[in-house]
Design a protein around this motif. Structure first.
Motif, short mmCIF file in Angstrom:
data_model
loop_
_atom_site.label_atom_id
_atom_site.label_comp_id
_atom_site.label_asym_id
_atom_site.label_seq_id
_atom_site.Cartn_x
_atom_site.Cartn_y
_atom_site.Cartn_z
N VAL A 22 -6.33 13.06 1.19
CA VAL A 22 -4.94 12.64 1.38
C VAL A 22 -4.00 13.50 0.54
O VAL A 22 -2.94 13.94 1.01
CB VAL A 22 -4.78 11.15 1.02
CG1 VAL A 22 -3.31 10.73 1.10
CG2 VAL A 22 -5.64 10.28 1.94
N GLY B 30 -6.47 7.06 -2.00
CA GLY B 30 -7.29 6.88 -0.81
C GLY B 30 -6.54 6.11 0.27
O GLY B 30 -5.70 5.25 0.01
N LEU B 31 -6.86 6.42 1.51
CA LEU B 31 -6.20 5.79 2.65
C LEU B 31 -7.26 5.41 3.67
O LEU B 31 -7.70 6.23 4.47
CB LEU B 31 -5.17 6.73 3.28
CG LEU B 31 -4.31 6.17 4.42
CD1 LEU B 31 -3.44 5.03 3.91
CD2 LEU B 31 -3.45 7.26 5.02
N HIS C 287 0.84 -1.20 0.00
CA HIS C 287 0.00 0.00 0.00
C HIS C 287 0.87 1.25 0.00
O HIS C 287 1.97 1.27 0.55
CB HIS C 287 -0.92 0.00 1.23
CG HIS C 287 -2.08 0.92 1.11
ND1 HIS C 287 -2.02 2.23 1.51
CD2 HIS C 287 -3.34 0.72 0.63
CE1 HIS C 287 -3.20 2.81 1.29
NE2 HIS C 287 -4.00 1.92 0.75
N LEU D 116 -10.33 7.64 4.49
CA LEU D 116 -10.01 8.97 3.98
C LEU D 116 -10.04 8.95 2.46
O LEU D 116 -9.39 8.12 1.83
CB LEU D 116 -8.64 9.43 4.46
CG LEU D 116 -8.44 9.52 5.97
CD1 LEU D 116 -7.01 9.95 6.29
CD2 LEU D 116 -9.43 10.51 6.58
N PRO D 117 -10.80 9.85 1.84
CA PRO D 117 -10.83 9.90 0.37
C PRO D 117 -9.50 10.38 -0.20
O PRO D 117 -8.68 11.02 0.49
CB PRO D 117 -11.96 10.89 0.08
CG PRO D 117 -12.03 11.76 1.30
CD PRO D 117 -11.65 10.88 2.46
N GLY D 118 -9.29 10.09 -1.47
CA GLY D 118 -8.02 10.44 -2.11
C GLY D 118 -7.75 11.92 -2.13
O GLY D 118 -6.60 12.35 -1.93
N TRP D 119 -8.80 12.74 -2.37
CA TRP D 119 -8.57 14.18 -2.45
C TRP D 119 -8.10 14.74 -1.11
O TRP D 119 -7.28 15.67 -1.06
CB TRP D 119 -9.84 14.90 -2.90
CG TRP D 119 -10.99 14.82 -1.93
CD1 TRP D 119 -12.00 13.90 -1.90
CD2 TRP D 119 -11.24 15.71 -0.83
NE1 TRP D 119 -12.85 14.14 -0.86
CE2 TRP D 119 -12.41 15.26 -0.18
CE3 TRP D 119 -10.59 16.83 -0.32
CZ2 TRP D 119 -12.95 15.88 0.93
CZ3 TRP D 119 -11.11 17.46 0.80
CH2 TRP D 119 -12.28 16.99 1.42
N LEU E 247 -7.13 9.69 -7.81
CA LEU E 247 -7.81 9.92 -6.53
C LEU E 247 -8.17 8.61 -5.85
O LEU E 247 -8.07 8.47 -4.63
CB LEU E 247 -9.05 10.78 -6.74
CG LEU E 247 -8.80 12.24 -7.16
CD1 LEU E 247 -10.11 12.95 -7.41
CD2 LEU E 247 -7.98 12.97 -6.10
N ALA E 248 -8.60 7.64 -6.67
CA ALA E 248 -8.94 6.34 -6.10
C ALA E 248 -7.70 5.65 -5.53
O ALA E 248 -7.76 5.01 -4.47
CB ALA E 248 -9.59 5.47 -7.17
#
Length: 233
Positions: free
Chosen positions: A203, A194-195, A67, A198-201, A190-191
Motif C-alpha cells: 500500500v 495494511g488494507l 479505517h 494487501l500488506p502495508g508495504w 506497516l501494520a
C-alpha cells in the motif's frame, strides 16, 4: 401539381462599419456567455472535490475506529473529479481562446491603437468557427488543473493519511492503555498501512508511486500564453 418550394434566401452580411461593429459586439457577448458557462462547471467540480475531502477527513480523523482506507478512497474520488474537470477545461479553453483573440487584437486596439497586430487573427478565428477543435490535449488540461488547484488537495489527503497510519491515537489500537501516541517503529507503521489482504508495504509503495506520477503530470503541463499575463485558470 405541387409548386416547387422556393430556396431560402441567404442571410445578409454586414455592409457598413457600424453593422460590423454590432456583429462583433453580439458575438463577443455570446462567447463570453459560453466561456462563463464552462467556467461555472469547472468551479462546480472543484467545489465537489473540496466537499469530498472535508467529509472524508471528518470521518477518518474524528474517530480511531475509522479505517485509513477512507482517505485512500477520497484520493480516488478526487482523481475522478480531476479527470472530469480536465475534460471540462478543454471546452472552456476553446471559448476562452476566442475571447482572448477578440480582446487582444480588436478591443485592445480600440482603446489604445498603435501596437503591432497579427493580420491573420481573423482568419484563425474564422477557421476555428468553421472547424472547432481542442487547443490542448487531455493530458495538458489534466496537468494544468492539477498544478492550479488539485495539487493542494492531494497534498492535504497525503498528510492526513500519513498522520492516520503513524499516530496510534488515530488508530483502533491507540485506544488501548499503554500505547504510545505515535507509532515510531517501521513494523507498526506497516501494520497500520495494511488494507485488507494487501500488506502495508504494498500500500505504501502504491501511494508513493501514485504521488510521483501526480508530481510528474503537474510538472509536465505547459504554461499559459505569456500574453495572457498572470490572469489564467
Amino acid at each position: 401539381m405541387i409548386a416547387a418550394t422556393p430556396e431560402a434566401a441567404a442571410l445578409p452580411f454586414p455592409k457598413t462599419p457600424s453593422e460590423t461593429i454590432t456583429v462583433l459586439a453580439h458575438y463577443h457577448r455570446a462567447e463570453i456567455a459560453r466561456m462563463a458557462g464552462w467556467r461555472d462547471r469547472i468551479d462546480r467540480t472543484t467545489n465537489w472535490a473540496i466537499t469530498v475531502i472535508a467529509a472524508m477527513l471528518s470521518v477518518s480523523l474524528s474517530t480511531p475506529t475509522a479505517h485509513h482506507g477512507v482517505l485512500l478512497f477520497a484520493m480516488l474520488l478526487v482523481m475522478l473529479l480531476l479527470g472530469i474537470e480536465a475534460r471540462r477545461y478543454r471546452f472552456f479553453d476553446v471559448y476562452r481562446t476566442r475571447v482572448r483573440q477578440l480582446e487582444r487584437h480588436y478591443y485592445a486596439e480600440v482603446f489604445a491603437p498603435g501596437s503591432v497586430v497579427d493580420p491573420g487573427w481573423t482568419r484563425q478565428l474564422a477557421e476555428d468557427l468553421r472547424h472547432p477543435v481542442f487547443h490542448i490535449g487531455l493530458r495538458e488540461a489534466f496537468g494544468r488543473r492539477l498544478r492550479r488547484n488539485y495539487g493542494w488537495m492531494f497534498a492535504i489527503l497525503l498528510l492526513a493519511w500519513v498522520l492516520k497510519i503513524t499516530s496510534a491515537r488515530l488508530q483502533e489500537t491507540g485506544t488501548q492503555a499503554g500505547v504510545a501516541e505515535t507509532a515510531h517503529g517501521i513494523p507498526e507503521i506497516l501494520a497500520g498501512a495494511g488494507l485488507g489482504p494487501l500488506p502495508g508495504w504494498l500500500v505504501l509503495a502504491g501511494v508513493a508511486g501514485f504521488y510521483v506520477w501526480l508530481l510528474a503530470a503537474g510538472l509536465r503541463a505547459g504554461r499559459r500564453d505569456p500574453d495572457d499575463g498572470s490572469v489564467h485558470v
